[in-house]
Design a protein around this motif. Sequence first.
Motif, PDB file in Angstrom:
ATOM      1  N   ASP A   1     -21.162 -27.436  50.956  1.00 32.80           N
ATOM      2  CA  ASP A   1     -22.379 -27.365  51.767  1.00 32.80           C
ATOM      3  C   ASP A   1     -23.473 -28.191  51.092  1.00 32.80           C
ATOM      4  OD1 ASP A   1     -23.492 -25.760  49.702  1.00 32.80           O
ATOM      5  OD2 ASP A   1     -22.582 -23.987  50.583  1.00 32.80           O
ATOM      6  N   LEU A   2     -24.667 -28.185  51.691  1.00 32.68           N
ATOM      7  CA  LEU A   2     -25.743 -29.027  51.156  1.00 32.68           C
ATOM      8  C   LEU A   2     -26.141 -28.618  49.737  1.00 32.68           C
ATOM      9  CD1 LEU A   2     -27.725 -31.390  51.812  1.00 32.68           C
ATOM     10  CD2 LEU A   2     -29.389 -29.662  52.454  1.00 32.68           C
TER      11      LEU A   2
ATOM     12  N   ASP B   1     -37.485 -32.941  51.689  1.00 35.74           N
ATOM     13  CA  ASP B   1     -36.981 -33.222  53.031  1.00 35.74           C
ATOM     14  C   ASP B   1     -37.242 -34.689  53.354  1.00 35.74           C
ATOM     15  OD1 ASP B   1     -36.126 -32.753  55.716  1.00 35.74           O
ATOM     16  OD2 ASP B   1     -38.221 -32.652  56.327  1.00 35.74           O
TER      17      ASP B   1
ATOM     18  N   THR C   1     -36.253 -31.638  45.031  1.00 35.85           N
ATOM     19  CA  THR C   1     -35.569 -31.804  46.305  1.00 35.85           C
ATOM     20  C   THR C   1     -36.628 -31.900  47.398  1.00 35.85           C
ATOM     21  OG1 THR C   1     -33.926 -30.285  45.450  1.00 35.85           O
ATOM     22  CG2 THR C   1     -33.787 -30.792  47.775  1.00 35.85           C
TER      23      THR C   1
ATOM     24  N   HIS D   1     -35.826 -23.248  52.152  1.00 33.38           N
ATOM     25  CA  HIS D   1     -34.951 -24.178  51.433  1.00 33.38           C
ATOM     26  C   HIS D   1     -35.705 -25.460  51.089  1.00 33.38           C
ATOM     27  CE1 HIS D   1     -31.524 -26.640  50.356  1.00 33.38           C
ATOM     28  NE2 HIS D   1     -30.838 -25.520  50.253  1.00 33.38           N
ATOM     29  N   PRO D   2     -35.558 -25.936  49.837  1.00 30.28           N
ATOM     30  CA  PRO D   2     -36.331 -27.117  49.427  1.00 30.28           C
ATOM     31  C   PRO D   2     -35.963 -28.392  50.189  1.00 30.28           C
ATOM     32  CG  PRO D   2     -34.780 -26.474  47.713  1.00 30.28           C
ATOM     33  CD  PRO D   2     -34.787 -25.378  48.725  1.00 30.28           C
ATOM     34  N   ALA D   3     -34.843 -28.407  50.906  1.00 31.44           N
ATOM     35  CA  ALA D   3     -34.498 -29.589  51.697  1.00 31.44           C
ATOM     36  C   ALA D   3     -35.240 -29.602  53.029  1.00 31.44           C
ATOM     37  CB  ALA D   3     -32.993 -29.657  51.932  1.00 31.44           C
ATOM     38  N   LEU D   4     -36.035 -28.547  53.300  1.00 31.32           N
ATOM     39  CA  LEU D   4     -36.902 -28.552  54.480  1.00 31.32           C
ATOM     40  C   LEU D   4     -38.316 -28.896  54.018  1.00 31.32           C
ATOM     41  CD1 LEU D   4     -35.682 -25.178  56.064  1.00 31.32           C
ATOM     42  CD2 LEU D   4     -34.903 -27.488  56.637  1.00 31.32           C
ATOM     43  N   SER D   5     -39.110 -29.494  54.898  1.00 32.89           N
ATOM     44  CA  SER D   5     -40.470 -29.847  54.505  1.00 32.89           C
ATOM     45  C   SER D   5     -41.287 -28.565  54.334  1.00 32.89           C
ATOM     46  CB  SER D   5     -41.106 -30.733  55.563  1.00 32.89           C
ATOM     47  OG  SER D   5     -41.388 -29.970  56.715  1.00 32.89           O
TER      48      SER D   5
ATOM     49  N   LYS E   1     -31.582 -29.423  61.149  1.00 28.99           N
ATOM     50  CA  LYS E   1     -31.189 -29.876  59.815  1.00 28.99           C
ATOM     51  C   LYS E   1     -30.299 -28.837  59.129  1.00 28.99           C
ATOM     52  CE  LYS E   1     -32.403 -31.868  55.502  1.00 28.99           C
ATOM     53  NZ  LYS E   1     -33.337 -32.594  54.668  1.00 28.99           N
TER      54      LYS E   1
ATOM     55  N   GLU F   1     -38.993 -20.106  43.051  1.00 28.12           N
ATOM     56  CA  GLU F   1     -40.280 -20.770  42.905  1.00 28.12           C
ATOM     57  C   GLU F   1     -40.757 -21.305  44.262  1.00 28.12           C
ATOM     58  OE1 GLU F   1     -40.135 -23.144  39.195  1.00 28.12           O
ATOM     59  OE2 GLU F   1     -41.654 -24.370  40.217  1.00 28.12           O
TER      60      GLU F   1
ATOM     61  N   THR G   1     -31.895 -35.544  52.814  1.00 30.46           N
ATOM     62  CA  THR G   1     -32.580 -34.843  51.734  1.00 30.46           C
ATOM     63  C   THR G   1     -32.643 -35.790  50.548  1.00 30.46           C
ATOM     64  OG1 THR G   1     -31.634 -32.758  52.488  1.00 30.46           O
ATOM     65  CG2 THR G   1     -32.540 -32.794  50.256  1.00 30.46           C
TER      66      THR G   1
ATOM     67  N   THR H   1     -31.592 -35.441  59.015  1.00 28.88           N
ATOM     68  CA  THR H   1     -30.865 -34.479  58.180  1.00 28.88           C
ATOM     69  C   THR H   1     -30.884 -34.881  56.706  1.00 28.88           C
ATOM     70  OG1 THR H   1     -28.779 -35.651  58.407  1.00 28.88           O
ATOM     71  CG2 THR H   1     -29.270 -34.005  60.079  1.00 28.88           C
TER      72      THR H   1
ATOM     73  N   PRO I   1     -25.538 -36.168  55.325  1.00 31.69           N
ATOM     74  CA  PRO I   1     -24.247 -35.650  55.775  1.00 31.69           C
ATOM     75  C   PRO I   1     -23.496 -36.684  56.618  1.00 31.69           C
ATOM     76  CG  PRO I   1     -26.068 -34.498  56.867  1.00 31.69           C
ATOM     77  CD  PRO I   1     -26.676 -35.455  55.914  1.00 31.69           C
TER      78      PRO I   1
ATOM     79  N   GLU J   1     -35.249 -21.692  40.345  1.00 32.56           N
ATOM     80  CA  GLU J   1     -35.850 -22.854  41.027  1.00 32.56           C
ATOM     81  C   GLU J   1     -36.137 -22.551  42.490  1.00 32.56           C
ATOM     82  OE1 GLU J   1     -33.040 -25.969  40.449  1.00 32.56           O
ATOM     83  OE2 GLU J   1     -33.744 -26.452  38.424  1.00 32.56           O
ATOM     84  N   ARG J   2     -35.160 -21.880  43.118  1.00 34.39           N
ATOM     85  CA  ARG J   2     -35.320 -21.589  44.545  1.00 34.39           C
ATOM     86  C   ARG J   2     -36.382 -20.512  44.779  1.00 34.39           C
ATOM     87  NH1 ARG J   2     -30.963 -22.411  47.822  1.00 34.39           N
ATOM     88  NH2 ARG J   2     -32.350 -21.580  49.417  1.00 34.39           N
TER      89      ARG J   2
ATOM     90  N   ALA K   1     -26.875 -30.623  58.351  1.00 39.22           N
ATOM     91  CA  ALA K   1     -26.687 -30.932  56.931  1.00 39.22           C
ATOM     92  C   ALA K   1     -25.946 -29.790  56.230  1.00 39.22           C
ATOM     93  CB  ALA K   1     -28.030 -31.186  56.255  1.00 39.22           C
ATOM     94  N   GLN K   2     -25.664 -28.733  56.978  1.00 40.02           N
ATOM     95  CA  GLN K   2     -24.978 -27.553  56.449  1.00 40.02           C
ATOM     96  C   GLN K   2     -25.657 -26.928  55.249  1.00 40.02           C
ATOM     97  OE1 GLN K   2     -20.823 -27.144  56.357  1.00 40.02           O
ATOM     98  NE2 GLN K   2     -20.496 -28.633  57.999  1.00 40.02           N
ATOM     99  N   ILE K   3     -26.876 -26.484  55.491  1.00 37.36           N
ATOM    100  CA  ILE K   3     -27.569 -25.688  54.479  1.00 37.36           C
ATOM    101  C   ILE K   3     -26.965 -24.285  54.548  1.00 37.36           C
ATOM    102  CG2 ILE K   3     -29.794 -24.706  53.778  1.00 37.36           C
ATOM    103  CD1 ILE K   3     -31.139 -27.188  54.922  1.00 37.36           C
ATOM    104  N   PRO K   4     -26.421 -23.785  53.425  1.00 35.06           N
ATOM    105  CA  PRO K   4     -25.671 -22.530  53.492  1.00 35.06           C
ATOM    106  C   PRO K   4     -26.568 -21.300  53.569  1.00 35.06           C
ATOM    107  CG  PRO K   4     -25.719 -23.326  51.253  1.00 35.06           C
ATOM    108  CD  PRO K   4     -26.432 -24.363  52.075  1.00 35.06           C
TER     109      PRO K   4
ATOM    110  N   GLU L   1     -27.014 -18.363  51.987  1.00 32.36           N
ATOM    111  CA  GLU L   1     -26.617 -17.632  50.776  1.00 32.36           C
ATOM    112  C   GLU L   1     -27.810 -17.392  49.859  1.00 32.36           C
ATOM    113  OE1 GLU L   1     -23.820 -20.328  48.867  1.00 32.36           O
ATOM    114  OE2 GLU L   1     -25.455 -21.414  47.917  1.00 32.36           O
TER     115      GLU L   1
END
Lengths: 413, 125
Positions: free
Chosen positions: B88-89, B68, B66, A115-119, A160, A181, B55, B53, B111, A178-179, A164-167, A169
């Motif tokens: 969700d995020l 971290d 996006t 997930h792009p919200a993770l480093s 995280k 990539e 982003t 947490t 969040p 995008e994802r 942060a509720q990364i779903p 899915e």
Amino acid sequence: MQDAISAIHRNDSRRALATLVRLLGDFDLAEEALQDAFIAASEQWPRDGLPNNPSAWLVSTGRFKTIDRLRRRARFDSLLGELVTTLDENVPDPGDMSDLELADDRLRLIFICCHPALSPDAQVALTLREVCGLTTEEIAHAFLTSPSTIAQRIVRAKTKIRDAQIPYEVPTGRGLAERLEVVNQVVYLVFNEGYTASMGPDLIRVDMSEEAIYLGRLLVDLLPDPETRGLLALMLLHDSRREQRTSESGDFVLLPDQDRSKWNRDRIDEGLSHVQEALSSGVLGPYMLQAAIAAAHAVAPSAESTDWDRIAELYDHLVDLDQSPVVALNRAAAVAMRDGPEVGLALIDEILATGDLDEYHLAHSAKADLLRRLGKTSEARASYQRALDLAQQEPERRFLSRRLAETEDTTPR
Amino acid sequence: MKYLCLVYVEEAKFDAMTQAEIETIEDESLANDRELEAAGHLIMAQALESVKTATTVRMRNGKLSTTDGPFAETKEQLGGFVFIDAKDLNEAIRIASRIPLARVGTIEVRPAMDLLRKVEERPPR
């Protein structure tokens, strides 16, 4: 039987984990459930025989074990009681789930790990841990860092995901490209880690290129995207000549000097079929173009018979998609092979004039090679020297020193 | 006139506190919210989850980026906030990316923490 169980541990446990994460909504609960399920398996399977669908059995058993465990804890905690009830009531029996649903779980697991919200560091560590099933020690070893650093990275990523509720899915619509990539980037990062680090045999290190190819095959299987297929082909074709890239003394062996009979034919054949299929999709992408270039080298019986027309043409397409100066540099080298060193040199001078690659040793060594072919020895020496001053890695420095010495030998006196 | 009171805190200080100290702060914060509400001063108060947490979301040339972590530039200043409800995020990131200022500035997505629920769910001692 013990062998059969460990084979299943290797092949089916990650599949079961992917589904357990969805059912239980939590990585750590899912890991615990899987462990419980394997303990139960080691008791039951030798007695009753292997189940027809081991991963469904593991999911089902893991889920029941978790419900039991939570129920015991719930005596002290009413909120856990609620969770147990929802788990108990709302979950279909995994034995009834279709292959498609199970495949979707595997994709969900890959997409959440990447997930792009993770480093980027966390994406790589989490993917290797959860999707490939490597231990934190193995990951730490491959990335030359401590197991506690990797463990911390993974814990932080899971926190995280939860807070942060990364779903869990598979993205759809525009978001999917995008994802994907990011997923491709993670896979390629893992591959390059294995590819560049392959200096001499190291028995303890897990082969990261192998893991990346496993991920590539898995992705192509689950989600046949042409660029992912291109990436898989690129990795296979690069990997086919991995052993020939370095001599026994650890020195670089350039493509024209490699023993082509020792390239891995199985890798090449698999790579070539994926390139063809990726290109036939009609949409060009950077990975598949790079794979097509690698394929052109792979099919040439000798360095002299390389189809430079085709390679230069592929680079023309690649620079359209990727404006990085490094790609432009590689194109210049290919054009030099097709149209002669003078044309290539003009292109490289143009690129160097922008200043972007001033500190990039390969730009200077590429220029030096062309100058040498044109007989401009003293200019070539200056460029080799500049490249040598900038190069960091020992084998590259040795290679450039050797070139510098050779260039001296041919100086007319 | 309405005023936004931004709360800044060094999170490491929380890590150094005992559970009892943390619970005291949580209780006092909720009590303060109730007092403000009774006095008619409160529009909204909201605790946030750890900065770990966070982003960061940007839109540049129509492409979403996006990353971290929290927003770390010092030359940009806080220019406003949009408090959203998302499932969700992923949905939160989509919504954040459509905030017009995401094209020039940066949106930090954090969040919210449900402090009341957290207090209610404390394990019995």
